[in-house]
Design an enzyme around this catalytic site. Structure first.
Site, short mmCIF file in Angstrom:
data_model
loop_
_atom_site.label_atom_id
_atom_site.label_comp_id
_atom_site.label_asym_id
_atom_site.label_seq_id
_atom_site.Cartn_x
_atom_site.Cartn_y
_atom_site.Cartn_z
N ARG A 174 0.83 19.03 -0.93
CA ARG A 174 1.80 18.64 -2.15
C ARG A 174 0.74 19.38 -3.32
NH1 ARG A 174 6.54 15.37 -2.07
NH2 ARG A 174 5.61 14.05 -3.62
N ARG A 178 -5.97 23.81 -9.51
CA ARG A 178 -5.22 24.85 -10.86
C ARG A 178 -7.39 24.96 -10.93
NH1 ARG A 178 -2.08 21.54 -13.65
NH2 ARG A 178 -0.23 20.99 -12.07
N ARG A 251 6.93 4.36 6.69
CA ARG A 251 5.52 3.69 6.44
C ARG A 251 6.23 3.44 4.88
NH1 ARG A 251 1.57 1.70 7.18
NH2 ARG A 251 -0.40 1.93 5.08
N ARG A 282 -2.58 2.47 -5.91
CA ARG A 282 -1.73 2.93 -7.39
C ARG A 282 -1.27 1.83 -8.40
NH1 ARG A 282 1.36 7.73 -5.98
NH2 ARG A 282 2.89 6.98 -5.09
N GLU A 302 0.20 -1.23 -6.80
CA GLU A 302 1.21 -0.70 -5.21
C GLU A 302 0.32 -0.03 -3.46
OE1 GLU A 302 3.59 3.18 -5.88
OE2 GLU A 302 2.58 3.88 -4.58
N TYR A 350 11.48 13.54 3.24
CA TYR A 350 11.06 13.22 1.89
C TYR A 350 11.54 13.89 0.57
CZ TYR A 350 8.29 11.35 -1.91
OH TYR A 350 8.31 10.75 -3.07
N ASP A 352 12.72 14.73 -3.51
CA ASP A 352 12.22 13.99 -4.39
C ASP A 352 13.49 14.20 -5.71
OD1 ASP A 352 9.56 14.35 -5.09
OD2 ASP A 352 9.16 16.35 -5.13
P1 FAD Z 1 18.01 5.81 -1.79
O1 FAD Z 1 17.34 5.31 -3.76
O2 FAD Z 1 17.30 5.23 -0.97
O3 FAD Z 1 19.14 4.84 -1.71
C1 FAD Z 1 20.34 4.87 -0.51
C2 FAD Z 1 20.83 3.42 -1.01
O4 FAD Z 1 21.34 2.61 -0.04
C3 FAD Z 1 19.91 2.62 -1.65
O5 FAD Z 1 20.07 1.76 -2.17
C4 FAD Z 1 20.22 1.07 -0.28
O6 FAD Z 1 19.97 0.15 -0.25
C5 FAD Z 1 21.03 1.82 0.54
N1 FAD Z 1 21.70 1.78 2.11
C6 FAD Z 1 21.17 1.61 2.84
N2 FAD Z 1 21.79 1.02 4.20
C7 FAD Z 1 22.69 0.69 3.71
C8 FAD Z 1 23.25 -0.27 4.48
N3 FAD Z 1 24.06 -0.57 5.84
N4 FAD Z 1 24.96 -0.23 4.13
C9 FAD Z 1 24.78 -0.09 2.14
N5 FAD Z 1 24.13 0.05 2.02
C10 FAD Z 1 22.97 0.71 2.10
N6 FAD Z 1 11.28 11.76 -6.62
C11 FAD Z 1 10.87 12.09 -7.60
O7 FAD Z 1 11.30 13.49 -8.19
N7 FAD Z 1 9.93 12.22 -8.79
C12 FAD Z 1 9.07 11.12 -8.04
O8 FAD Z 1 8.04 10.86 -9.05
C13 FAD Z 1 9.37 10.02 -7.28
N8 FAD Z 1 8.30 9.23 -6.74
C14 FAD Z 1 8.95 8.08 -5.83
C15 FAD Z 1 7.71 7.37 -5.74
C16 FAD Z 1 8.10 6.62 -4.66
C17 FAD Z 1 7.19 5.29 -3.60
C18 FAD Z 1 9.42 6.57 -3.52
C19 FAD Z 1 9.28 6.26 -2.47
C20 FAD Z 1 9.82 7.86 -3.82
C21 FAD Z 1 9.55 8.52 -4.86
N9 FAD Z 1 10.73 9.31 -5.31
C22 FAD Z 1 10.19 10.63 -6.25
C23 FAD Z 1 12.07 9.99 -4.40
C24 FAD Z 1 13.43 9.74 -4.93
O9 FAD Z 1 12.76 8.11 -4.88
C25 FAD Z 1 14.12 9.95 -4.24
O10 FAD Z 1 14.58 10.98 -3.66
C26 FAD Z 1 15.55 9.63 -4.06
O11 FAD Z 1 15.30 8.15 -5.17
C27 FAD Z 1 16.36 9.60 -2.96
O12 FAD Z 1 17.62 9.02 -2.97
P2 FAD Z 1 18.56 8.42 -2.48
O13 FAD Z 1 19.65 8.02 -2.82
O14 FAD Z 1 18.55 9.95 -0.42
O15 FAD Z 1 18.59 7.33 -1.54
N1 UDP Z 2 -3.07 12.02 -2.25
C1 UDP Z 2 -5.28 12.07 -2.30
N2 UDP Z 2 -5.36 11.23 -3.65
C2 UDP Z 2 -4.31 10.60 -4.37
C3 UDP Z 2 -3.34 11.06 -4.59
C4 UDP Z 2 -2.88 11.86 -3.49
O1 UDP Z 2 -5.18 12.39 -1.38
O2 UDP Z 2 -4.85 10.47 -5.58
C5 UDP Z 2 -2.98 12.78 -0.75
C6 UDP Z 2 -2.23 11.10 -0.14
O3 UDP Z 2 -2.60 12.12 1.28
C7 UDP Z 2 -0.63 11.63 -0.98
C8 UDP Z 2 -0.01 13.30 -1.05
O4 UDP Z 2 -1.48 13.02 -1.80
O5 UDP Z 2 0.55 11.07 0.57
C9 UDP Z 2 0.84 13.44 -1.80
O6 UDP Z 2 0.33 12.60 -3.03
P1 UDP Z 2 1.96 12.29 -4.14
O7 UDP Z 2 1.21 11.35 -5.44
O8 UDP Z 2 2.42 13.31 -4.22
O9 UDP Z 2 2.32 10.86 -3.21
P2 UDP Z 2 4.22 9.95 -3.56
O10 UDP Z 2 3.71 10.14 -5.17
O11 UDP Z 2 5.02 10.93 -3.09
O12 UDP Z 2 3.23 9.16 -2.54
#
Ligand code: FAD
Ligand code: UDP
Length: 371
Positions: A174, A178, A251, A282, A302, A350, A352
């Site tokens: 991912r 560059r 996780r 982070r 985090e 996973y 986005d």
């Molecule tokens: P969710 O947002 O998880 O929605 C599912 C919902 O279902 C939840 O609100 C949950 O409470 C509900 N639910 C589950 N079971 C039940 C039940 N039994 N009854 C009622 N409700 C229920 N994407 C990016 O593009 N850019 C980013 O920088 C980025 N950063 C991220 C950082 C982190 C730490 C994480 C974890 C994800 C990140 N993502 C990012 C991904 C992004 O969060 C997801 O793509 C998006 O939120 C997924 O939407 P969803 O609707 O599939 O799931």
């Molecule tokens: N990663 C790393 N060092 C960093 C940032 C990311 O080794 O400083 C690795 C780590 O294994 C991570 C993966 O790159 O799980 C993807 O990183 P990203 O920032 O895309 O993760 P996310 O925001 O989805 O947690």
């Protein structure tokens, strides 16, 4: 079929469910959206404090290459020109991410792409392999030993709670490498943060649609199944099938939010902490996502955590064992014709945000074609 109150019961008010509800409502379908949390938006939810939008479930930066998806989200919010440029702290020194000419200069003092490439190529030759079998081998084959040991190994092992030699190679692909002085974490054409936070988008999507929070589908499954002709399910797929084929693994993360009575805590929205001496991976400083000028600041540490039933499931563990289990649930999902499975938990993937929106829109199109 008996007449039911709703066309769709949407379980989960995240992006998948909200886009689906919005699009179907536009097509004159009656939708009810429920979520077990006490708010809408799923993981993109923001909480406002001190005039700062806190990304409650970790940093969310919107980015896409898809012009249609960019146009779609811009209907609901104005995006600012935030570009994600995290820095990483390793053994007392700060390095730019993703791996680029700035990082190479900080590591080796190299000033031209040719000089940097010579260092990386010689390290790849010495430590890399042509068919990497795990994350460590993949990283050594992509960027060599110095970058791996300074910016990848410890971060990754904290993040996943496993040795880099026991992790799949694809995780590290991912991250861009560059040979330009470009600290933009993403390669996509469009990027930004919605002004006013992600709730602006969710509220826009769900405007005029019936929603209920603090309603767990499984607490009242039989009655809820009766209210609508079809169900859109965005929760965990194994839970839907009562764990018949075993539990999928995830996780988890723990977020610790802190309010500081200072204007600027770390000078950047995201600072990664590579070293294992810090248990968090982070620190986010939310105001910088929106160039905030508030007198106080809110930061979030985090902490990666082992997942168990009581915790939020954030990252699927995509190893062969879980993929085998997921395959069985996926097959089972084809047998329940009145349920549509979508989103990161139901598809055990996973995704986005832009990918989730695209997949929800695709699902709506497919269904609309059949009707
Ligand atoms: P969710 O947002 O998880 O929605 C599912 C919902 O279902 C939840 O609100 C949950 O409470 C509900 N639910 C589950 N079971 C039940 C039940 N039994 N009854 C009622 N409700 C229920 N994407 C990016 O593009 N850019 C980013 O920088 C980025 N950063 C991220 C950082 C982190 C730490 C994480 C974890 C994800 C990140 N993502 C990012 C991904 C992004 O969060 C997801 O793509 C998006 O939120 C997924 O939407 P969803 O609707 O599939 O799931
Ligand atoms: N990663 C790393 N060092 C960093 C940032 C990311 O080794 O400083 C690795 C780590 O294994 C991570 C993966 O790159 O799980 C993807 O990183 P990203 O920032 O895309 O993760 P996310 O925001 O989805 O947690």
């Amino acid at each position: 079929m008996s007449i039911k109150k709703y066309d769709y019961l949407i379980v989960g008010a995240g992006l998948f469910g909200s886009v689906f509800a919005h699009e179907m409502t536009k097509r004159n379908k009656k939708c009810l959206v429920i979520d077990k949390r006490d708010h809408l938006g799923g993981n993109v939810f923001c909480e406002e404090k001190e005039g700062i939008n806190i990304h409650k479930y970790g940093a969310h930066i919107f980015h896409t290459n898809d012009h249609e998806i960019w146009k779609y989200v811009n209907q609901f919010a104005t995006f600012n020109n935030y570009i994600n440029s995290p820095v990483s702290l390793s053994k007392g020194k700060l390095y730019n991410l993703p791996f680029n000419m700035n990082t190479f200069y900080q590591l080796w003092g190299t000033k031209t792409p040719k000089e940097a490439k010579a260092v990386i190529d010689s390290q790849i030759k010495k430590y890399g392999t042509t068919s990497p079998q795990n994350l460590e081998e993949q990283a050594l084959s992509l960027v060599g030993k110095d970058i791996y040991e300074t910016l990848i190994k410890e971060y990754t092992e904290k993040q996943w709670g496993k040795k880099a030699t026991d992790l799949p190679a694809f995780i590290i692909k991912r991250l861009p490498v560059r040979y330009t002085y470009n600290n933009n974490y993403f390669n996509d054409r469009y990027q930004g943060i919605p002004e006013g936070g992600y709730n602006t988008i969710i509220n826009g999507l769900l405007r005029g649609i019936e929603t209920k929070t603090k309603v767990d589908f499984f607490a009242n499954r039989a009655a809820l199944e009766r209210v609508a002709n079809q169900i859109v399910y965005t929760g965990k797929i194994d839970e839907f099938f009562e764990y018949t084929y075993g539990k999928l693994e995830y996780r988890s993360l723990r977020f610790e939010h802190e309010l500081h009575d200072i204007e600027n805590y770390q000078g950047n929205a995201v600072v990664n902490y590579n070293d294992v001496q810090y248990q968090f991976t982070r620190i986010l400083e939310h105001k910088h996502f929106e160039f905030g000028k508030q007198s106080k600041t809110i930061i979030t540490k985090e902490y990666p955590e082992t997942w168990d039933q009581g915790k939020e499931a954030y990252y699927p563990i995509n190893n062969p064992k879980n993929q085998e289990i997921y395959k069985k649930y996926k097959e089972a999902s084809h047998t329940v014709k009145h349920v549509i499975f979508g989103g990161r938990l139901a598809e055990y993937r996973y995704y986005d945000m832009h990918q989730i929106i695209a997949s929800s829109l695709k699902k709506v199109k497919e269904i609309s074609k059949m009707q």
